[in-house]
Design an enzyme around this catalytic site. Structure first.
Site, PDB file in Angstrom:
ATOM      1  N   ASP A   1       0.850  -1.195   0.000  1.00 33.65           N
ATOM      2  CA  ASP A   1       0.000   0.000   0.000  1.00 33.65           C
ATOM      3  C   ASP A   1       0.888   1.249   0.000  1.00 33.65           C
ATOM      4  OD1 ASP A   1      -1.802   2.095   0.743  1.00 33.65           O
ATOM      5  OD2 ASP A   1      -3.074   0.636   1.767  1.00 33.65           O
TER       6      ASP A   1
ATOM      7  N   THR B   1      -5.481  14.083 -13.520  1.00 32.08           N
ATOM      8  CA  THR B   1      -6.539  13.987 -14.526  1.00 32.08           C
ATOM      9  C   THR B   1      -7.040  15.373 -14.921  1.00 32.08           C
ATOM     10  OG1 THR B   1      -8.844  13.316 -14.771  1.00 32.08           O
ATOM     11  CG2 THR B   1      -8.074  13.604 -12.535  1.00 32.08           C
ATOM     12  N   ASP B   2      -7.610  15.468 -16.114  1.00 28.90           N
ATOM     13  CA  ASP B   2      -8.220  16.745 -16.519  1.00 28.90           C
ATOM     14  C   ASP B   2      -9.477  17.048 -15.708  1.00 28.90           C
ATOM     15  OD1 ASP B   2      -9.848  14.795 -17.645  1.00 28.90           O
ATOM     16  OD2 ASP B   2      -9.949  15.717 -19.631  1.00 28.90           O
ATOM     17  N   GLU B   3     -10.008  16.027 -15.013  1.00 31.42           N
ATOM     18  CA  GLU B   3     -11.261  16.236 -14.275  1.00 31.42           C
ATOM     19  C   GLU B   3     -11.122  17.221 -13.119  1.00 31.42           C
ATOM     20  OE1 GLU B   3     -13.442  12.775 -13.203  1.00 31.42           O
ATOM     21  OE2 GLU B   3     -12.957  11.756 -15.061  1.00 31.42           O
TER      22      GLU B   3
ATOM     23  N   TYR C   1     -14.092  11.680  -6.470  1.00 31.00           N
ATOM     24  CA  TYR C   1     -12.847  11.245  -7.134  1.00 31.00           C
ATOM     25  C   TYR C   1     -12.019  12.453  -7.557  1.00 31.00           C
ATOM     26  CZ  TYR C   1      -9.866  10.103 -11.118  1.00 31.00           C
ATOM     27  OH  TYR C   1      -8.807  10.044 -11.995  1.00 31.00           O
TER      28      TYR C   1
ATOM     29  N   LYS D   1      -8.317  13.936  -6.304  1.00 28.88           N
ATOM     30  CA  LYS D   1      -7.173  14.103  -7.216  1.00 28.88           C
ATOM     31  C   LYS D   1      -6.663  15.550  -7.143  1.00 28.88           C
ATOM     32  CE  LYS D   1      -5.485  11.549  -9.690  1.00 28.88           C
ATOM     33  NZ  LYS D   1      -4.408  10.525  -9.494  1.00 28.88           N
TER      34      LYS D   1
HETATM   35  P1  NAD Z   1      -6.972   1.824 -12.159  1.00 25.74           P
HETATM   36  O1  NAD Z   1      -8.079   1.918 -11.181  1.00 25.74           O
HETATM   37  O2  NAD Z   1      -7.106   0.946 -13.360  1.00 25.74           O
HETATM   38  O3  NAD Z   1      -5.626   1.348 -11.422  1.00 25.74           O
HETATM   39  C1  NAD Z   1      -5.232   1.848 -10.174  1.00 25.74           C
HETATM   40  C2  NAD Z   1      -4.134   0.944  -9.611  1.00 25.74           C
HETATM   41  O4  NAD Z   1      -3.707   1.490  -8.347  1.00 25.74           O
HETATM   42  C3  NAD Z   1      -4.595  -0.494  -9.350  1.00 25.74           C
HETATM   43  O5  NAD Z   1      -3.641  -1.408  -9.814  1.00 25.74           O
HETATM   44  C4  NAD Z   1      -4.718  -0.541  -7.818  1.00 25.74           C
HETATM   45  O6  NAD Z   1      -4.515  -1.846  -7.298  1.00 25.74           O
HETATM   46  C5  NAD Z   1      -3.642   0.435  -7.394  1.00 25.74           C
HETATM   47  N1  NAD Z   1      -3.886   0.990  -6.063  1.00 25.74           N
HETATM   48  C6  NAD Z   1      -5.048   1.555  -5.603  1.00 25.74           C
HETATM   49  N2  NAD Z   1      -4.889   1.951  -4.320  1.00 25.74           N
HETATM   50  C7  NAD Z   1      -3.594   1.667  -3.969  1.00 25.74           C
HETATM   51  C8  NAD Z   1      -2.834   1.851  -2.802  1.00 25.74           C
HETATM   52  N3  NAD Z   1      -3.374   2.418  -1.695  1.00 25.74           N
HETATM   53  N4  NAD Z   1      -1.549   1.444  -2.795  1.00 25.74           N
HETATM   54  C9  NAD Z   1      -0.992   0.875  -3.900  1.00 25.74           C
HETATM   55  N5  NAD Z   1      -1.670   0.660  -5.035  1.00 25.74           N
HETATM   56  C10 NAD Z   1      -2.965   1.055  -5.080  1.00 25.74           C
HETATM   57  O7  NAD Z   1      -6.662   3.315 -12.582  1.00 25.74           O
HETATM   58  P2  NAD Z   1      -6.128   3.907 -13.970  1.00 25.74           P
HETATM   59  O8  NAD Z   1      -7.271   4.182 -14.852  1.00 25.74           O
HETATM   60  O9  NAD Z   1      -5.016   3.064 -14.434  1.00 25.74           O
HETATM   61  O10 NAD Z   1      -5.564   5.309 -13.475  1.00 25.74           O
HETATM   62  C11 NAD Z   1      -4.220   5.415 -13.022  1.00 25.74           C
HETATM   63  C12 NAD Z   1      -3.896   6.852 -12.718  1.00 25.74           C
HETATM   64  O11 NAD Z   1      -4.083   7.634 -13.887  1.00 25.74           O
HETATM   65  C13 NAD Z   1      -4.789   7.479 -11.643  1.00 25.74           C
HETATM   66  O12 NAD Z   1      -3.999   8.316 -10.848  1.00 25.74           O
HETATM   67  C14 NAD Z   1      -5.812   8.265 -12.428  1.00 25.74           C
HETATM   68  O13 NAD Z   1      -6.288   9.363 -11.680  1.00 25.74           O
HETATM   69  C15 NAD Z   1      -4.973   8.706 -13.610  1.00 25.74           C
HETATM   70  N6  NAD Z   1      -5.723   8.988 -14.843  1.00 25.74           N
HETATM   71  C16 NAD Z   1      -6.470   8.017 -15.427  1.00 25.74           C
HETATM   72  C17 NAD Z   1      -7.155   8.276 -16.607  1.00 25.74           C
HETATM   73  C18 NAD Z   1      -8.024   7.242 -17.275  1.00 25.74           C
HETATM   74  O14 NAD Z   1      -8.744   7.574 -18.223  1.00 25.74           O
HETATM   75  N7  NAD Z   1      -7.995   5.991 -16.846  1.00 25.74           N
HETATM   76  C19 NAD Z   1      -7.071   9.564 -17.176  1.00 25.74           C
HETATM   77  C20 NAD Z   1      -6.303  10.528 -16.542  1.00 25.74           C
HETATM   78  C21 NAD Z   1      -5.620  10.238 -15.385  1.00 25.74           C
HETATM   79  O1  TDX Z   2     -21.767   2.628 -18.663  1.00 25.00           O
HETATM   80  C1  TDX Z   2     -21.403   3.794 -18.806  1.00 25.00           C
HETATM   81  N1  TDX Z   2     -22.136   4.640 -19.583  1.00 25.00           N
HETATM   82  C2  TDX Z   2     -21.798   5.941 -19.793  1.00 25.00           C
HETATM   83  O2  TDX Z   2     -22.494   6.671 -20.521  1.00 25.00           O
HETATM   84  C3  TDX Z   2     -20.210   4.318 -18.174  1.00 25.00           C
HETATM   85  C4  TDX Z   2     -19.379   3.427 -17.293  1.00 25.00           C
HETATM   86  C5  TDX Z   2     -19.864   5.643 -18.391  1.00 25.00           C
HETATM   87  N2  TDX Z   2     -20.635   6.430 -19.177  1.00 25.00           N
HETATM   88  C6  TDX Z   2     -20.219   7.824 -19.456  1.00 25.00           C
HETATM   89  C7  TDX Z   2     -19.797   8.653 -18.271  1.00 25.00           C
HETATM   90  C8  TDX Z   2     -18.748   9.572 -18.879  1.00 25.00           C
HETATM   91  O3  TDX Z   2     -19.392  10.673 -19.517  1.00 25.00           O
HETATM   92  O4  TDX Z   2     -19.045   7.706 -20.278  1.00 25.00           O
HETATM   93  C9  TDX Z   2     -18.082   8.729 -19.963  1.00 25.00           C
HETATM   94  C10 TDX Z   2     -16.790   8.077 -19.518  1.00 25.00           C
HETATM   95  O5  TDX Z   2     -17.025   7.445 -18.263  1.00 25.00           O
HETATM   96  P1  TDX Z   2     -15.836   6.725 -17.441  1.00 25.00           P
HETATM   97  O6  TDX Z   2     -15.200   5.689 -18.291  1.00 25.00           O
HETATM   98  O7  TDX Z   2     -16.374   6.336 -16.109  1.00 25.00           O
HETATM   99  O8  TDX Z   2     -14.766   7.899 -17.354  1.00 25.00           O
HETATM  100  P2  TDX Z   2     -14.801   9.351 -16.673  1.00 25.00           P
HETATM  101  O9  TDX Z   2     -15.774   9.445 -15.578  1.00 25.00           O
HETATM  102  O10 TDX Z   2     -14.866  10.360 -17.784  1.00 25.00           O
HETATM  103  O11 TDX Z   2     -13.314   9.351 -16.004  1.00 25.00           O
HETATM  104  C11 TDX Z   2     -12.202   8.740 -16.687  1.00 25.00           C
HETATM  105  O12 TDX Z   2     -11.359   9.705 -17.273  1.00 25.00           O
HETATM  106  C12 TDX Z   2     -10.640  10.536 -16.390  1.00 25.00           C
HETATM  107  C13 TDX Z   2     -11.396   7.879 -15.724  1.00 25.00           C
HETATM  108  O13 TDX Z   2     -12.231   6.894 -15.148  1.00 25.00           O
HETATM  109  C14 TDX Z   2     -10.741   8.712 -14.663  1.00 25.00           C
HETATM  110  O14 TDX Z   2      -9.930   7.912 -13.826  1.00 25.00           O
HETATM  111  C15 TDX Z   2      -9.886   9.758 -15.330  1.00 25.00           C
HETATM  112  O15 TDX Z   2      -9.387  10.633 -14.365  1.00 25.00           O
END
Ligand code: NAD
Ligand code: TDX
Length: 332
Positions: free
Chosen positions: A58, A121-123, A148, A152
């Site tokens: 962790d 993230t851009d969020e 979330y 962040k």
């Molecule tokens: P994910 O949920 O797929 O993976 C997260 C990972 O972190 C997992 O492997 C989980 O086991 C690990 N984890 C969670 N809590 C932990 C802890 N306390 N200690 C150690 N490990 C831990 O997430 P993702 O989509 O791969 O996102 C990764 C990063 O990128 C995040 O910081 C997220 O905010 C950022 N991000 C994601 C997206 C996207 O679209 N997925 C976009 C922009 C930024």
């Molecule tokens: O079943 C669905 N139907 C739907 O319409 C799901 C799961 C999502 N959505 C919509 C919600 C959002 O407008 O699709 C869009 C994308 O949803 P997610 O995949 O949950 O992404 P979002 O909430 O945009 O956030 C993602 O991008 C920024 C990642 O999960 C974040 O970790 C990252 O920071």
């Protein structure tokens, strides 16, 4: 050649980053991951050899973090609770991992003087109106909407403060929505692809007009590597994709690419607080660091992603029912 610690490397973006680094550079990589429901060792199972090591733990475990920071010169911090819909059900794990976890890493970075890159993230910038001509830049103010994105933003502010107050050698990046292999089926694109594979109709929240800017996870990885190699300490970089696309258009494209009728999906309950539109102006990354995405063609990237899910049901299959039970309870 450097020694790199990657937190959250068993998650979606982290696993794609680790693969990218091991195949394109000479760095050795240690992954620190708690293996929450979102982490999967299978995503890293083909990575063997002296340049790769996995540590189960962790990021809030200060003693473990301290011992690992002593071994490396670069830390890339992906570990997070990452799903908006889960943060609406139970925000506490988001506070613990995203805020306290990042704080724990920053304290170790301060002691060990390592180069630290924080993934955000851009969020954190909130959302834009559908007809707003502006896009997010590094100067956009924080205005997060969900637990979330609020956690962040909190972690980003901690990084900024540790740079200013303690001279921690850090950079931050804010990327838009990623897609590609190894993404958990709770997220939008994999949920819809796997629904179609399982003979279930895709589910679109609200009226489907919400806009996201999609980046392939491998392009996110190359951008992060460029920032680590050539970025300016203390600086923030936004990372954007191939353009803005409405959710309903993405689902229609998935259905068409999978040989189904493009209207074969359902509208379901909207996400509370649902951000309308994200849009990114990645000029700094492109001009200062010379980054450009390889997956400029979204349709081609999506098609490759569909193929990956078709061929890797053993990876996603065990989690699918739990995810659908979660959404069904929310009317989604
Ligand atoms: P994910 O949920 O797929 O993976 C997260 C990972 O972190 C997992 O492997 C989980 O086991 C690990 N984890 C969670 N809590 C932990 C802890 N306390 N200690 C150690 N490990 C831990 O997430 P993702 O989509 O791969 O996102 C990764 C990063 O990128 C995040 O910081 C997220 O905010 C950022 N991000 C994601 C997206 C996207 O679209 N997925 C976009 C922009 C930024
Ligand atoms: O079943 C669905 N139907 C739907 O319409 C799901 C799961 C999502 N959505 C919509 C919600 C959002 O407008 O699709 C869009 C994308 O949803 P997610 O995949 O949950 O992404 P979002 O909430 O945009 O956030 C993602 O991008 C920024 C990642 O999960 C974040 O970790 C990252 O920071």
């Amino acid at each position: 050649m450097g020694h790199m610690l990657v937190t959250g490397g068993a998650g979606f973006v982290g696993a794609n980053f680790v693969r990218h680094v091991l195949s394109r550079t000479a760095h050795s990589v240690i992954v620190l991951d708690k293996l929450t429901y979102a982490g999967s060792l299978t995503s890293l199972s083909s990575l063997r050899g002296p340049r790769f090591r996995f540590v189960h733990g962790d990021i809030q475990d200060a003693a473990l973090v301290d011992s690992l920071f002593a071994e490396v010169d670069v830390v890339v911090h992906f570990a997070a609770e990452s799903h908006n819909d889960k943060s609406l059900e139970d925000p506490r794990p988001f506070l613990n991992t995203n805020i306290v976890g990042t704080y724990t890493l920053l304290e170790a970075a301060r002691r060990h003087r390592v180069r630290f890159h924080h993934i955000s993230t851009d969020e954190v910038y909130g959302d834009l109106a559908l007809d707003d001509p502006t896009r997010f830049t590094e100067e956009s103010p924080f205005d997060p909407s969900s637990p979330y994105s609020a956690t962040k933003a909190g972690s980003d502010l901690l990084v900024r403060a540790w740079v200013r107050s303690f001279d921690v050698q850090a950079t931050i990046s804010h990327c838009s929505n990623n897609y590609g292999p190894y993404q958990h089926v709770e997220k939008f694109i994999p949920r819809q692809i796997t629904n179609v594979i399982r003979g279930r109709r895709p589910r679109v929240f609200g009226d489907g007009t919400n806009v996201r800017d999609w980046v392939h996870a491998d392009d996110h990885a190359s951008a992060v590597l460029a920032i680590i190699e050539r970025g300016t300490i203390g600086r923030t970089y936004v990372i954007g994709g191939v353009g803005e696309i409405q959710n309903k258009t993405v689902v229609e494209l998935i259905l068409t690419l999978m040989g189904e009728s493009s209207d074969g999906y359902d509208y379901v309950a909207d996400r509370p607080g649902h951000d309308l539109r994200y849009a990114i102006d990645a000029t700094r990354l492109r001009t200062e660091l010379g980054w450009a995405p390889q997956y400029a063609d979204f349709e081609a990237g999506l098609s490759a992603t569909i193929d990956w899910y078709r061929h890797n049901e053993t990876w996603w299959g065990p989690t699918k029912d739990t995810v659908e039970t979660f959404y069904t309870a929310r009317g989604q």
